[in-house]
Design an enzyme around this catalytic site. Sequence first.
Site, PDB file in Angstrom:
ATOM      1  N   GLY A  99       0.818  -1.210   0.000  1.00 37.75           N
ATOM      2  CA  GLY A  99       0.000   0.000   0.000  1.00 37.75           C
ATOM      3  C   GLY A  99       0.845   1.250   0.000  1.00 37.75           C
TER       4      GLY A  99
ATOM      5  N   GLY B 133      -0.778   7.863   1.103  1.00 40.60           N
ATOM      6  CA  GLY B 133      -0.920   7.942   2.553  1.00 40.60           C
ATOM      7  C   GLY B 133       0.299   7.519   3.345  1.00 40.60           C
ATOM      8  N   ILE B 134       0.043   6.789   4.423  1.00 38.93           N
ATOM      9  CA  ILE B 134       1.097   6.358   5.335  1.00 38.93           C
ATOM     10  C   ILE B 134       2.158   5.552   4.604  1.00 38.93           C
ATOM     11  CG2 ILE B 134       1.581   4.879   7.320  1.00 38.93           C
ATOM     12  CD1 ILE B 134      -1.187   5.640   8.406  1.00 38.93           C
ATOM     13  N   GLY B 135       1.709   4.622   3.762  1.00 37.78           N
ATOM     14  CA  GLY B 135       2.658   3.753   3.073  1.00 37.78           C
ATOM     15  C   GLY B 135       3.650   4.510   2.224  1.00 37.78           C
TER      16      GLY B 135
ATOM     17  N   TYR C 115     -13.857  -4.160   9.539  1.00 40.26           N
ATOM     18  CA  TYR C 115     -12.532  -3.545   9.683  1.00 40.26           C
ATOM     19  C   TYR C 115     -11.993  -3.752  11.097  1.00 40.26           C
ATOM     20  CZ  TYR C 115      -9.003   0.143  10.087  1.00 40.26           C
ATOM     21  OH  TYR C 115      -7.840   0.853  10.338  1.00 40.26           O
TER      22      TYR C 115
END
Length: 323
Positions: free
Chosen positions: A51, A55-57, A206
């Site tokens: 990912g 974003g974070i990745g 989730y």
Amino acid sequence: MNWEWSDIYSHQLWMVSTAILAIIVRALRKVPWNPRACPVELKGKTAIITGANTGIGKFIALDFARRGARVILACRSEARGTAALQEIRDISGNQNVHLRLLDTSSLESVRKFAARILEEEKELHILVNNAGASGLPSKITADGLEITFATNHIGPFLLTSLLLDLLKKSAPARIVNVSSMNHWKGEVDFSHFRGDNLSNVMDAAYNHTKLHNVIWTNELARRLQGTGVTANSLHPGVVMTDVMRNYNFIIRFLFNLVGFFFFKTAEEGAFSPIYCAISEETEGITGKYFDSDCSLVLPAPPARDPALGVKEYEFCERLTAKP
């Protein structure tokens, strides 16, 4: 997925409450670890981040690239992955950054990705299982798995299992699994993996997968004792990313409105995963759960149950076994 207005109200109340709590915590907490102050170099090291196109990745991958690592972006979208690849190369000046396609919701895709990695890479020192999704409409994948469970848990489980020998060969090595504080709201029911007995309440699937992430990580760490490979899980924080892309306009608008004022940026959300993956402070630490301020905290009680960890691991092994 059909949600009642009461579910939507409950979800928004949760987000607002989380934001208020975040303000209080930020006012009282210590200054968190910051990767910009960490001198660790990664030259000669190979890292995979799932990912990694957004974003974070993407910020994790950028940080590793700046430290000189060979970085493999494991992304589902070739177009978005290629854009991220070029951006990371341009900013870091590191051309040893590469894109490999991976869809964690598909066991076939995971196996193809892992086979290519094992063919091309002689070493693997860091594996960050970051890819995940929330708000997906419930459906069953070609593998007979509920899609959120496949994407967030079974895919990462299989990927890690297939790369374990390479990680052991490259030791010391680290496995970092991005979970969430929402794992406290999750439940363990193994029928969920096939889509049975799942609640329609927003984020339920989730939350369950994030709990399974932590349970699996702790059992994985136990099995890796003595190999030089560590495994930890973490909560990155309440972060402004496109994780809400699968929700309707109202939910996305409210999330972004609250998040603009109170939530972490995607770059800040990458701090805790980076800390677990490279910092000298976490060297040798395994089977632990870290919060968004890079502090060790206790996970939810089910994640502390060794017998449940064994059951979890063996169940996932059966699910991912080749027919």
